[in-house]
Design a protein around this motif. Structure first.
Motif, PDB file in Angstrom:
ATOM      1  N   CYS A  28       0.829  -1.207   0.000  1.00  0.00           N
ATOM      2  CA  CYS A  28       0.000   0.000   0.000  1.00  0.00           C
ATOM      3  C   CYS A  28       0.863   1.258   0.000  1.00  0.00           C
ATOM      4  O   CYS A  28       0.547   2.241  -0.687  1.00  0.00           O
ATOM      5  CB  CYS A  28      -0.925  -0.003   1.219  1.00  0.00           C
ATOM      6  N   ASP A 793      -9.486  -4.753 -11.757  1.00  0.00           N
ATOM      7  CA  ASP A 793      -9.584  -3.865 -10.596  1.00  0.00           C
ATOM      8  C   ASP A 793      -9.684  -2.402 -10.994  1.00  0.00           C
ATOM      9  O   ASP A 793      -9.366  -1.525 -10.195  1.00  0.00           O
ATOM     10  CB  ASP A 793      -8.377  -4.071  -9.678  1.00  0.00           C
ATOM     11  N   GLU A 796     -11.684  -0.251  -8.616  1.00  0.00           N
ATOM     12  CA  GLU A 796     -11.131  -0.066  -7.279  1.00  0.00           C
ATOM     13  C   GLU A 796      -9.676   0.381  -7.304  1.00  0.00           C
ATOM     14  O   GLU A 796      -8.999   0.314  -6.298  1.00  0.00           O
ATOM     15  CB  GLU A 796     -11.229  -1.391  -6.501  1.00  0.00           C
ATOM     16  N   SER A 801      -9.800   5.211  -3.695  1.00  0.00           N
ATOM     17  CA  SER A 801     -10.028   3.879  -3.155  1.00  0.00           C
ATOM     18  C   SER A 801      -8.831   3.410  -2.337  1.00  0.00           C
ATOM     19  O   SER A 801      -8.993   2.785  -1.279  1.00  0.00           O
ATOM     20  CB  SER A 801     -10.307   2.899  -4.293  1.00  0.00           C
ATOM     21  N   LEU A 802      -7.626   3.714  -2.804  1.00  0.00           N
ATOM     22  CA  LEU A 802      -6.421   3.327  -2.068  1.00  0.00           C
ATOM     23  C   LEU A 802      -6.386   3.991  -0.695  1.00  0.00           C
ATOM     24  O   LEU A 802      -6.115   3.340   0.321  1.00  0.00           O
ATOM     25  CB  LEU A 802      -5.175   3.709  -2.885  1.00  0.00           C
ATOM     26  N   GLN A 804      -8.880   5.179   1.020  1.00  0.00           N
ATOM     27  CA  GLN A 804      -9.958   4.635   1.849  1.00  0.00           C
ATOM     28  C   GLN A 804      -9.593   3.261   2.390  1.00  0.00           C
ATOM     29  O   GLN A 804      -9.868   2.956   3.562  1.00  0.00           O
ATOM     30  CB  GLN A 804     -11.248   4.559   1.026  1.00  0.00           C
ATOM     31  N   ASP A 805      -8.959   2.432   1.555  1.00  0.00           N
ATOM     32  CA  ASP A 805      -8.557   1.105   2.011  1.00  0.00           C
ATOM     33  C   ASP A 805      -7.520   1.196   3.129  1.00  0.00           C
ATOM     34  O   ASP A 805      -7.583   0.435   4.106  1.00  0.00           O
ATOM     35  CB  ASP A 805      -7.985   0.300   0.842  1.00  0.00           C
ATOM     36  N   ALA A 808      -9.218   2.198   6.232  1.00  0.00           N
ATOM     37  CA  ALA A 808     -10.116   1.164   6.724  1.00  0.00           C
ATOM     38  C   ALA A 808      -9.381   0.088   7.507  1.00  0.00           C
ATOM     39  O   ALA A 808      -9.979  -0.606   8.332  1.00  0.00           O
ATOM     40  CB  ALA A 808     -10.867   0.531   5.560  1.00  0.00           C
ATOM     41  N   THR A 809      -8.076  -0.091   7.227  1.00  0.00           N
ATOM     42  CA  THR A 809      -7.318  -1.131   7.938  1.00  0.00           C
ATOM     43  C   THR A 809      -6.952  -0.726   9.355  1.00  0.00           C
ATOM     44  O   THR A 809      -6.543  -1.562  10.148  1.00  0.00           O
ATOM     45  CB  THR A 809      -6.019  -1.458   7.184  1.00  0.00           C
ATOM     46  N   ASP A 819      -5.872 -10.869   5.419  1.00  0.00           N
ATOM     47  CA  ASP A 819      -6.622 -10.236   4.345  1.00  0.00           C
ATOM     48  C   ASP A 819      -5.712  -9.544   3.347  1.00  0.00           C
ATOM     49  O   ASP A 819      -6.028  -9.434   2.176  1.00  0.00           O
ATOM     50  CB  ASP A 819      -7.616  -9.207   4.918  1.00  0.00           C
ATOM     51  N   CYS A 820      -4.576  -9.036   3.823  1.00  0.00           N
ATOM     52  CA  CYS A 820      -3.675  -8.300   2.934  1.00  0.00           C
ATOM     53  C   CYS A 820      -3.023  -9.237   1.926  1.00  0.00           C
ATOM     54  O   CYS A 820      -2.458  -8.775   0.946  1.00  0.00           O
ATOM     55  CB  CYS A 820      -2.582  -7.588   3.744  1.00  0.00           C
TER      56      CYS A 820
END
Length: 821
Positions: A28, A793, A796, A801-802, A804-805, A808-809, A819-820
């Motif tokens: 990320c 993708d 997204e 979106s990046l 927000q992701d 969110a983590t 999940d990653c």
């Protein structure tokens, strides 16, 4: 920057600043950095920082060692360099001494985090990013950063050390850009201060007795001459070449491999293409001073140069041939036989290298064989090319490896013991032997070649990989064998060899090792493809059990072998060479190979054989195979009915290719090329209505429409191409009237909508061709084609979106670490 992203940045920066918050994974952060690079390429970095002060606050925050993780610190260093690449932003950051704190000697270099390689790597990458303008050069000179880069050349992390060397080259090139030195100052003393400092450091390293330090200097110079082709590089070589030549006076020569890389980098530079600069003398000295293993790459590189003195080419080729010459001299039976050397010096050094250990001997021979294999097809290879001695040498090496050689000296005896059973040398020698088949060889040596190949094909000690290469070399030599003048068949050697080859091939087709069976089938298929029409080959094949054994391998327990057997049987069938497909155990095969293949397509549990069958069917359709020509339409309908139920997407894609070939043939177009049929051409107004109705068969269009909504994108893309092709060929044509309100049309469209929604249970039935064509013209195939071309993708993948992701983590990462991944 988008307002939505700008709105999310303060929260993200707060997360990165808080050491208590779990930070997103490195992927990320890399994506975030890539996004910032894209933004700064499109707009002002200074304006970006002024509109988003949280970014400056983040860079300021990382200067507190107790409040930052190494991961975030590395990210911040690279981010600062990205912003500072623009000179006005560099000056803005420099006013607050941010850059000095991040990259100066008094900054993070003394922190505990500096011991983490990712931090040092981030520091180097940040400097590399900001080194784009004159202000950055002054900063590098005044901050002590260049001295730190010098020390990082010896970093225990290879990635950091390599990046440091790359950065020095970048700084040197930047220093010399745009100055009067671009016009080539004759004196290095007139160069900018940064450049002089780097050159002085390289000079000092070349004088060092520490081999790693010498290696670092040579690597910097290699990259410099490889990337920079301005006149000042000639001045640099004039200044440093005496120090490079002095390395050859040491015993042993330090950093031999790096020295070779440097000399070849200089020789390839266009700056030196028309000058001498003492380069060729240095190369000649190096060839004579280095060990055979180190000199080999230099000899090969020298021979590949476009401009090189003939005397040096002769010397280089002699160095390259030396190991094979030693093998010949140690094993040759006839004293008067021609050798590869004839007076070339250095043979004792090569003999010592060959006899020092098994690994050294194998390494030197493998390197030599690989170099000669690379050189053989090149136009600049030496002429005359010593085909006969090379062929003799490689045959002897293969015999030394399998123990069939009869050495004529004590050295040959030791070589025989050293090379016995050496798989590395066997593989390299067989590769080179196959390459030599492309040349013109003396006919008296060809039987020796076939004899040694047969030995390897027969030997129970041959490993599967060695056998595969022996098959490949055999195929090369068989296909290159000359024909008898005035005759369409072979010379005297080939029929005799084929008589010995087929029993060996039969044995390998029954091998307990599936890799061997697969290699034997591949060889058999290729040989049949090229020689199926030759009388000698057909006679040898039909008198053997190879076709029957190949047929039996259609039921092999290994799916790779079954797939290869499908291809082999198809090739035999095309040449009229297949065995009789009838047996009491399998009565279903009495009706021919087509039924056998259809059974595999519908019943085989693995994808590889089924893919092979559809590929064979497609080729048969292109070639007009007899099994297909009896009733082409029924054949295609039967195959597509089976393929439509297949779970393997590659089988379905190949089925669509089969349908496209069928359509192209119906339209009277050549279908020999698998790609040409997909190219849209103009409409064909001359097509008769009955032809169009034949093209619009329900079974064909139902298969294509279902594939259009397939969950596997390649299938949908292929179906889209097929329907576009059909639409362009049939719209609108004489005799096919446009339909207005048509219940049949409405029914077809309703079914397609359900298919698109995932409900594919209902069939199209038997609608009118006019309705099918109307549906075809009503679908936005171009729009669908564009959507299918987008990445999965793309929705997204936005920066918003990046961000927000990543937010969110926060707070849930520890519970969902997997999940990653």
């Amino acid at each position: 920057m988008d307002p939505e992203c700008s709105h999310l940045l303060p929260a993200l920066c707060a997360v990165l600043e808080d050491p208590r918050q779990p930070v997103a994974d490195d992927t990320c952060l890399e994506k975030l950095l890539d996004w910032f690079k894209t933004v700064t390429e499109a707009e002002s970095s200074l304006l970006l920082l002024q509109e988003n002060p949280c970014l400056v606050e983040l860079l300021s925050h990382v200067l507190r060692p107790q409040d930052v993780s190494p991961r975030v610190l590395s990210f911040a260093l690279r981010l600062a360099g990205t912003f500072a690449a623009q000179e006005d932003c560099f000056q803005y950051l420099q006013q607050g001494e941010l850059l000095l704190g991040l990259f100066g000697e008094t900054g993070i270099l003394g922190w505990a985090a500096w011991n983490v390689p990712t931090v040092r790597s981030g520091w180097i990458q940040g400097l590399r990013a900001l080194a784009r303008h004159p202000s950055a050069l002054h900063f590098l000179a005044d901050s002590g950063a260049v001295d730190t880069v010098f020390s990082l050349q010896g970093d225990p992390s290879l990635f950091v050390a390599s990046a440091a060397s790359q950065l020095l080259v970048h700084i040197l090139a930047l220093s010399m850009r745009g100055e009067a030195v671009e016009r080539c100052s004759p004196q290095g003393s007139a160069w900018p201060a940064c450049a002089q400092k780097i050159v002085s450091h390289v000079e000092e390293s070349l004088r060092s007795t520490d081999t790693p330090q010498v290696t670092q200097a040579l690597n910097v110079l290699t990259t410099t001459f490889g990337r920079c082709h301005s006149p000042w590089t000639e001045v640099l070589w004039d200044q440093l070449s005496p120090l490079v030549a002095c390395l050859l006076e040491r015993d042993p020569v330090p950093a031999g491999h790096s020295l070779v890389d440097l000399l070849l980098s200089v020789a390839r530079s266009p700056v030196f293409s028309s000058t001498d600069c003492g380069l060729w003398e240095t190369v000649a000295q190096t060839l004579s001073r280095l060990s055979p293993t180190q000199a080999g790459p230099l000899a090969l590189g020298t021979l590949k140069l476009q401009h090189c003195p003939q005397a040096l080419r002769t010397q280089a080729f002699g160095v390259l041939l030396q190991p094979l010459a030693c093998v010949l001299k140690a094993t040759i039976q006839t004293p008067g036989s021609p050798g590869l050397l004839d007076g070339t010096v250095g043979g004792s050094l090569t003999v010592d290298a060959l006899l020092s250990s098994k690994s050294a001997c194998a390494g030197l021979l493998c390197q030599t064989l690989a170099h000669l294999e690379e050189l053989q097809p090149l136009p600049q290879r030496p002429s005359p090319w010593p085909q006969a001695p090379l062929l003799e040498a490689v045959v002897i090496i293969l015999r030394l490896c399998n123990g069939s050689a009869a050495p004529s000296s004590s050295v040959g005896g030791r070589l025989c013991g050293t090379l016995a059973g050496c798989l590395r040398v066997q593989r390299a020698a067989l590769d080179f032997l196959g390459t030599l088949s492309q040349g013109t060889s003396p006919q008296e040596l060809v039987p020796q070649v076939f004899a040694v190949l047969l030995e390897y094909l027969e030997s129970p000690d041959s490993s599967p990989t060695v056998l595969k290469k022996a098959f490949q070399a055999t195929l090369g030599w068989l296909l290159s064998s000359p024909k008898t003048p005035g005759c369409s068949d072979f010379g005297p050697h080939i029929p005799l060899f084929l008589g010995e080859l087929f029993p060996v091939l039969q044995k390998r087709l029954c091998s307990p090792c599936w890799e061997v069976r697969d290699s034997a089938l591949e060889f058999f298929t290729n040989l049949s493809r090229h020689w199926g029409g030759q009388a000698d080959f057909r006679k040898a094949l039909l008198s053997s059990e190879a076709p029957t054994l190949t047929q039996q391998l259609l039921r092999d327990p290994e799916s790779y072998v079954r797939a290869s057997a499908v291809t082999a049987m198809a090739q035999l069938s095309s040449q009229g060479l297949q065995a009789t497909l009838a047996s009491p155990e399998h009565p279903e095969t009495e009706q021919g190979l087509l039924k056998e293949f259809l059974h595999i397509l519908s019943a085989d549990s693995e994808g590889f054989p089924r893919r092979a069958v559809v590929q064979v069917f497609t080729q048969w359709l292109r070639d007009g195979h007899a099994e297909v020509a009896r009733d082409t339409e029924q054949f295609v309908a039967t195959v597509l009915q089976v393929v439509s139920q297949d779970l393997d997407w590659e089988v379905r894609v190949q089925g669509l290719e089969l349908a496209q070939v069928f359509l192209a043939q119906k339209l009277g177009q050549p279908a020999h090329c698998p790609y040409a049929v997909g190219l849209p051409e103009g409409p064909s107004p001359g097509l008769r209505p009955e032809v169009l109705r034949n093209l619009c068969q329900p079974w064909l269009l139902e298969f294509a429409f279902r594939a259009l909504f397939d969950c596997d994108r390649p299938v949908a893309q292929k179906a889209c191409d097929l329907l576009l092709f059909l639409r362009d060929k049939t719209a609108p044509c004489a005799g096919m009237q446009e339909t207005g309100d048509n219940p049949c049309l409405d029914s077809v469209e309703a079914i397609l909508q359900r298919w698109q929604a995932g409900e594919q249970g209902q069939s199209l039935g038997d609608p009118e061709p006019e309705a099918m064509l109307a549906v075809l013209r009503s679908i936005d195939l171009e729009g669908l084609q564009g959507r299918l071309a987008e990445s999965s993708d793309h929705v997204e993948k936005s920066p918003q979106s990046l961000l927000q992701d990543m937010l969110a983590t926060v707070g849930v990462l520890e519970e969902n670490e997997a999940d990653c991944y």
